[in-house]
Design a protein around this motif. Structure first.
Motif, PDB file in Angstrom:
ATOM      1  N   ARG A 198       3.785   3.002  -1.456  1.00 23.45           N
ATOM      2  CA  ARG A 198       3.899   3.585  -0.124  1.00 23.45           C
ATOM      3  C   ARG A 198       3.410   5.031  -0.107  1.00 23.45           C
ATOM      4  O   ARG A 198       2.891   5.506   0.903  1.00 23.45           O
ATOM      5  N   HIS A 199       3.532   5.726  -1.177  1.00 18.36           N
ATOM      6  CA  HIS A 199       3.137   7.141  -1.223  1.00 18.36           C
ATOM      7  C   HIS A 199       1.645   7.321  -1.477  1.00 18.36           C
ATOM      8  O   HIS A 199       1.123   8.410  -1.319  1.00 18.36           O
ATOM      9  N   ARG A 200       0.946   6.264  -1.837  1.00 19.25           N
ATOM     10  CA  ARG A 200      -0.459   6.379  -2.140  1.00 19.25           C
ATOM     11  C   ARG A 200      -1.283   5.990  -0.910  1.00 19.25           C
ATOM     12  O   ARG A 200      -1.003   5.016  -0.237  1.00 19.25           O
ATOM     13  N   GLU A 201      -2.316   6.756  -0.585  1.00 18.00           N
ATOM     14  CA  GLU A 201      -3.214   6.483   0.535  1.00 18.00           C
ATOM     15  C   GLU A 201      -4.211   5.399   0.131  1.00 18.00           C
ATOM     16  O   GLU A 201      -4.849   5.521  -0.914  1.00 18.00           O
ATOM     17  N   PRO A 202      -4.384   4.371   0.949  1.00 18.20           N
ATOM     18  CA  PRO A 202      -5.399   3.370   0.610  1.00 18.20           C
ATOM     19  C   PRO A 202      -6.791   3.914   0.940  1.00 18.20           C
ATOM     20  O   PRO A 202      -7.066   4.312   2.063  1.00 18.20           O
ATOM     21  N   VAL A 203      -7.652   3.912  -0.031  1.00 20.72           N
ATOM     22  CA  VAL A 203      -9.006   4.415   0.148  1.00 20.72           C
ATOM     23  C   VAL A 203      -9.973   3.265  -0.139  1.00 20.72           C
ATOM     24  O   VAL A 203      -9.972   2.720  -1.246  1.00 20.72           O
TER      25      VAL A 203
END
Length: 120
Positions: free
Chosen positions: A19-24
């Protein structure tokens, strides 16, 4: 209780970490998406805009009565009614000959029919 490879607590920890990681998206994915978008837009550019024709007054009136065939039936029934109503009683006798056997021959349905064709 049998232990599986991943328990609910492990799954919750995994989701919290993700949840804390941005999907790139990768560059290859973006390139494929844009290529598909350009390919999908090409047929749209060839379309021509056509003027919308609205139905005329008579079409709308016929639509209120159930269509052209219903209006044709209504007009033909009205015309036949006028012909039968205006025709001479002897002509009606020719048309209805044999429909009823119990009518007397000397029965006069319209003693005078001159009121239909007189002027003034």
């Amino acid at each position: 209780m049998r232990k599986t490879e991943m328990q609910d607590d492990d799954l919750t920890d995994l989701f919290v970490g993700l949840r804390h990681r941005e999907p790139v998206p990768t560059a290859a994915l973006m390139e494929r998406v844009l290529a598909n978008a350009v390919q999908a837009q090409q047929p749209v550019a060839d379309l021509r805009v056509r003027a919308v024709r609205y139905p005329g007054l008579w079409s709308r009136i016929a639509g209120q009565f159930g269509g052209v065939t219903a209006v044709a039936g209504l007009c033909s029934a009205a015309l036949i009614g006028l012909v039968i109503g205006y025709s001479d009683p002897t002509t009606v006798d020719y048309l209805t000959n044999g429909l009823s056997d119990d009518m007397p021959e000397s029965m006069d349905m319209f003693p005078t029919a001159d009121f239909l064709s007189t002027e003034g």
